[in-house]
Write a protein that holds these residues in place. Structure first.
Motif, PDB file in Angstrom:
ATOM      1  N   PRO A 133       0.802  -1.232   0.000  1.00  8.83           N
ATOM      2  CA  PRO A 133       0.000   0.000   0.000  1.00  8.83           C
ATOM      3  C   PRO A 133       0.830   1.275   0.000  1.00  8.83           C
ATOM      4  N   ALA A 134       2.063   1.209   0.450  1.00  9.32           N
ATOM      5  CA  ALA A 134       2.911   2.404   0.507  1.00  9.32           C
ATOM      6  C   ALA A 134       3.171   2.983  -0.878  1.00  9.32           C
ATOM      7  N   LEU A 135       3.005   2.185  -1.906  1.00  7.83           N
ATOM      8  CA  LEU A 135       3.219   2.660  -3.274  1.00  7.83           C
ATOM      9  C   LEU A 135       2.261   3.789  -3.641  1.00  7.83           C
ATOM     10  N   LEU A 136       1.105   3.824  -2.997  1.00  7.81           N
ATOM     11  CA  LEU A 136       0.116   4.841  -3.332  1.00  7.81           C
ATOM     12  C   LEU A 136       0.595   6.242  -2.967  1.00  7.81           C
ATOM     13  N   GLU A 137       1.622   6.335  -2.136  1.00  5.02           N
ATOM     14  CA  GLU A 137       2.151   7.644  -1.761  1.00  5.02           C
ATOM     15  C   GLU A 137       2.799   8.358  -2.945  1.00  5.02           C
ATOM     16  N   ILE A 138       3.328   7.585  -3.906  1.00  7.42           N
ATOM     17  CA  ILE A 138       3.978   8.216  -5.065  1.00  7.42           C
ATOM     18  C   ILE A 138       3.051   8.299  -6.276  1.00  7.42           C
TER      19      ILE A 138
END
Length: 368
Positions: A173-178
């Motif tokens: 889910p951290a990918l959504l930050e970029i």
């Protein structure tokens, strides 16, 4: 402009061959699978560094070889010029020379040797899916506007990266930050693409209208409509406004993209349609109307390129005449009297009145 000669080494089924050409009509004859279309592919590649058939470089290399070379002498811009490409099958970067000097990119030879290809598939592009019509547009625009080629490559690169983020965000889910950063860049580059396409389709539609009017004897009114994302009300608006339009559309599809893990909006979904006297050709056009409209688009493309470069582009007709009835054959042939033309054909007796005939057999020129 005209191609005086071409030398091929390890290209497709050509081991090593040099062919000389007439500045007018060149009729390339031979049985199926002998290398007629391969020759047209080499000619087109020489001028723009793109293949209309191969997805990968290795597909253009003769079986069992690790490189191929295409070299040609072109009379263009009021002087003789030499172009040479060397392609590798092991991943090495291709090499390009112009007049003996090594060049960095295909942009460095823009306008030296422009070509317009017409193949049987093009006769049905108006009935095919949207991707076929986008390819038609992109192929023409990349030759006309090298900056468009660069923008399109950048857009596709960002789109691919965004696609990976959407597919991988379930596990990470951290990918959504970029993701917002990629969306912003997609909108910026996408706005440039829409701006280029809008102007291209406007000019193309006007030129094709004139050709179709001759085809139909003035009985049908040709009209071309460019279709992009719904929030773009005016594709001719300033680029900054187009960026905002794309951002608005992207925001409305944000949840859908996350759930489907697909890029649902942007100019990679663009399309265009043709209507005749208000009738949508894709849904209601006859086979004859569809082919006539496709021919008009191709001849119009050649006109636009001539306006841009000041010289008649080389016209490549790959087995297209056999798909046309006699009346449409005559129309096409009557509109290729100017400039250099290459026509592949399996039945040369139908076209013996045209220019020079070159017979190809198993990747070699056959002497008479």
């Amino acid at each position: 402009m005209n191609l005086c000669d071409i030398s091929l080494q390890n290209f497709r089924n050509y081991q090593e061959e040099k062919l000389q050409f007439d500045p007018g009509v060149n009729l390339i004859v031979g049985k199926n699978a002998q290398g007629k279309t391969n020759l047209l592919e080499a000619i087109a590649y020489l001028g723009c560094g793109k293949s209309f058939r191969a997805q990968k470089t290795v597909q253009m290399l003769r079986f069992g070889t690790d490189f191929c070379q295409i070299e040609g002498n072109v009379f263009s811009q009021e002087r003789q010029q030499n172009l040479r490409w060397v392609l590798f099958g092991d991943g090495r970067k291709r090499q390009l020379w112009k007049n003996g000097a090594k060049q960095k990119t295909a942009e460095d030879i823009s306008g030296i040797m422009s070509t317009v290809l017409f193949c049987p598939e093009d006769l049905f592009v108006l009935k095919a899916g949207a991707s076929a019509r986008r390819k038609f547009c992109d192929t023409a625009l990349c030759q006309l506007r090298p900056n468009y080629d660069a923008a399109l490559s950048e857009y596709n690169r960002i789109l691919e990266q965004k696609g990976r983020i959407l597919k991988d965000h379930f596990e990470n889910p951290a990918l959504l930050e970029i993701l917002p950063e990629f969306n912003q860049r997609l909108c910026q580059v996408g706005a440039l693409i829409i701006s280029y396409r809008a102007r291209f389709f406007q000019a193309l539609g006007e030129a094709a209208k004139q050709y179709h009017q001759q085809f139909s004897g003035g009985a049908e009114e040709f009209s071309l409509q460019y279709r992009t994302v719904s929030t773009v009300k005016d594709p001719f608006a300033p680029v900054a406004e187009l960026v905002e339009n794309l951002q608005e559309h992207l925001q409305s599809h944000y949840r859908g993209e996350l759930e489907s893990a697909n890029c649902l909006t942007g100019p990679h979904k663009d399309d265009f349609s043709v209507s005749l006297s208000g009738m949508d050709l894709k849904d209601y056009g006859s086979q004859g109307q569809t082919r006539t409209s496709a021919i008009s688009l191709k001849l119009a493309q050649r006109d636009l390129m001539k306006r841009e470069w000041g010289e008649e582009p080389i016209l490549l007709l790959d087995d297209v005449l056999s798909e046309l009835d006699p009346a449409r054959q005559d129309f096409v042939l009557n509109h290729i009297t100017a400039g250099q033309v290459f026509i592949t054909c399996c039945e040369p007796e139908k076209l013996t009145r045209l220019g020079t005939t070159i017979s190809i057999e198993n990747g070699r020129k056959r002497n008479k």
